[in-house]
Design an enzyme around this catalytic site. Structure first.
Site, short mmCIF file in Angstrom:
data_model
loop_
_atom_site.label_atom_id
_atom_site.label_comp_id
_atom_site.label_asym_id
_atom_site.label_seq_id
_atom_site.Cartn_x
_atom_site.Cartn_y
_atom_site.Cartn_z
NE ARG A 1 49.57 79.47 121.13
CZ ARG A 1 48.75 78.54 120.75
NH1 ARG A 1 49.12 77.53 120.36
NH2 ARG A 1 47.41 78.93 120.75
CE LYS B 1 45.76 79.99 123.70
NZ LYS B 1 44.64 80.94 123.32
CD GLU C 1 44.19 80.26 113.98
OE1 GLU C 1 43.31 80.85 113.20
OE2 GLU C 1 43.99 80.15 115.16
CB THR D 1 42.86 76.64 124.65
OG1 THR D 1 43.08 77.28 123.51
CG2 THR D 1 44.36 76.06 124.70
CE1 TYR E 1 50.40 86.90 120.73
CE2 TYR E 1 48.98 88.96 120.66
CZ TYR E 1 49.25 87.30 121.04
OH TYR E 1 48.04 86.80 121.62
CD GLU F 1 42.78 79.72 126.57
OE1 GLU F 1 42.97 80.21 125.39
OE2 GLU F 1 41.72 79.36 126.79
N GLY G 1 47.82 85.14 124.30
CA GLY G 1 46.74 85.59 124.57
C GLY G 1 45.67 84.67 124.91
CB ALA G 2 43.01 83.63 126.82
N GLY G 3 40.96 83.94 124.28
CA GLY G 3 39.51 84.51 123.85
C GLY G 3 38.82 84.66 124.77
#
Length: 450
Positions: free
Chosen positions: A405, A438, A252, A271, A385, A434, A419-421
């Site tokens: 990524r 990724k 993004e 995701t 990152y 998740e 990471g993850a939200g």
């Protein structure tokens, strides 16, 4: 020009063009040029893919280094140092604008920590924390399916291109993978702590991450080439700059500012895995589009991004022009939205970057509380990152791709990070899964350095 393009302005340097032969993959050629022209002589460079064009910025003409306590401008072996205060975007922007008086484009990266000043958290940074590295290149080579364009190129650049076109690029050897199933940093435990803090009302969302060590040195250009064949990024990059090597397939845009003042941001949140077969992918997509946790996570991210872009936009110009559509990005699929505004005359591209930085999809909501939680619960400093790789142009344009990524190397250490939200409905095991999804953007495509 596409909606997300950033105009590069009129070329004022010596240039030439070579027709691109049929059947040559531009990503392969650009990455091989990076290996042959720059890595072979240990020269800093940045390769940036944007809208079907790969720009190789090779060699440093002048460099701007922004740390938490000092700004340095390096040119012709001379380093000028100065203390700075206030907004890091203002300090960086002024120095970069000077670079762009002499060239059309500048390139670099911005660390996650660049964004903490906006939220009063700069005292949490260690002395000399790197915030940004931006340089003007000695040479630019632009590769597309149509042509190869050279700017201020020397004989060795032309010879390298001629040789690669005559003999072809290297074959990519067999890749190696790494195990991502271990959890040495206690990611699941950290997710559980965040869920408790969210339930207690401390914040609404936070992005937590984990590192995966790569136990062998990788060939960055070859890994980039192999991984690019299996990914569908909005931007991609390959770089050796400011003491770090990295490659990545950005899902993004943090910010794109066009010369005409249009500002774009594209938050992705929500995701599911992709690439497991048409039937399974369809089921995953249906679940993604109907899962309440993913929808809530995405909606609050879009709301936050809209509020942030409004801060630097002409009144009434900010709007969501595409809401919650599925965007496929290699091994995963996301819910994505596009927000557009027109930059207010009182703002500039650095103000736009600061308003949207760090990306809401890589920090938290509210952002100040989310970033503070990251300092406590994540593996910090993050550095590149969840920062951005950037391309800036003399006409006021900015293109800032979210650094996810990606693979990184500093000194003898090579690693991946994902990471993850986390929201109140999050389950630690699913969030860990998740991150594995990724990481699969890269893990099958790591080529060891010979």
């Amino acid at each position: 020009m596409s909606e997300l393009s950033v105009a590069t302005g009129a070329v004022s340097t010596a240039s030439s063009s070579i027709p691109m032969p049929a059947g040559v993959n531009p990503a392969d050629l650009a990455a091989e040029l990076a290996a042959v022209v720059t890595e072979s002589v240990d020269e800093d460079y940045l390769l940036y893919e944007c809208d079907g064009q790969w720009v190789l910025a090779a060699g440093v003409q002048a460099m701007v280094e922004l740390d938490s306590d000092e700004l340095r401008v390096i040119r012709d072996g001379v380093t000028r140092r100065q203390q700075w205060s206030g907004r890091p975007g203002a300090a960086l922007g002024e120095a970069v604008d000077r670079l762009l008086l002499e060239t059309d484009q500048a390139f670099g990266w911005v660390a996650f920590e660049f964004g903490v000043h906006r939220y009063g958290l700069q005292q949490r940074l260690a002395p000399h924390t790197p915030l940004a590295r931006v340089f003007s290149p000695r040479t630019r080579i632009m590769v597309s399916e149509k042509e190869i364009r050279l700017f201020d190129a020397g004989i060795r650049h032309r010879e390298a291109i001629d040789r690669l076109l005559a003999t072809g690029v290297r074959e990519v050897p067999q890749s190696r993978s790494v195990d991502v199933s271990d959890d040495p940093s206690g990611f699941r435990r950290r997710v559980a702590v965040a869920v408790d803090e969210i339930a207690a009302g401390r914040y609404h969302k936070v992005i937590l991450s984990r590192c995966v060590e790569v136990p062998f040195a990788i060939d960055f250009p070859l890994t980039y080439r192999l991984g690019r064949r299996h990914n569908t990024p909005v931007r991609s990059f390959l770089l050796q700059l400011g003491g770090i090597r990295a490659l990545g397939y950005s899902p993004e845009l943090v910010t794109a500012v066009r010369a005409d003042g249009v500002v774009i941001t594209e938050p992705l949140a929500g995701t599911r895995a992709l690439g497991r077969g048409p039937a399974i992918d369809r089921l995953a997509r249906d679940d993604l589009e109907s899962n309440s946790k993913e929808i809530v996570e995405h909606a609050i991210s879009v709301r936050s991004s809209l509020e942030e872009i409004t801060d630097i936009a002409e009144p009434g110009s900010a709007a969501v022009i595409d809401f919650m559509t599925v965007r496929e990005r290699g091994s995963v699929q996301h819910l994505g939205s596009t927000i557009r505004a027109r930059l207010d005359p009182s703002s500039d591209r650095m103000a736009a970057l600061e308003a949207l930085f760090p990306a809401v999809t890589a920090s938290g909501i509210p952002k100040a509380a989310g970033v503070e939680a990251i300092f406590r619960l994540d593996e910090c400093p993050r550095g590149l990152y969840s920062g951005a790789v950037v391309m800036l142009s003399a006409d006021g344009g900015l293109d800032a791709a979210l650094t996810l990524r990606a693979a990184y190397q500093v000194g003898g250490r090579t690693w991946l990070r994902a990471g993850a939200g986390i929201i109140e409905e999050s389950e630690p095991e699913r969030e860990f899964e998740e991150t594995c999804e990724k990481l699969s953007t890269l893990t099958p495509y790591l080529v060891a350095r010979q």
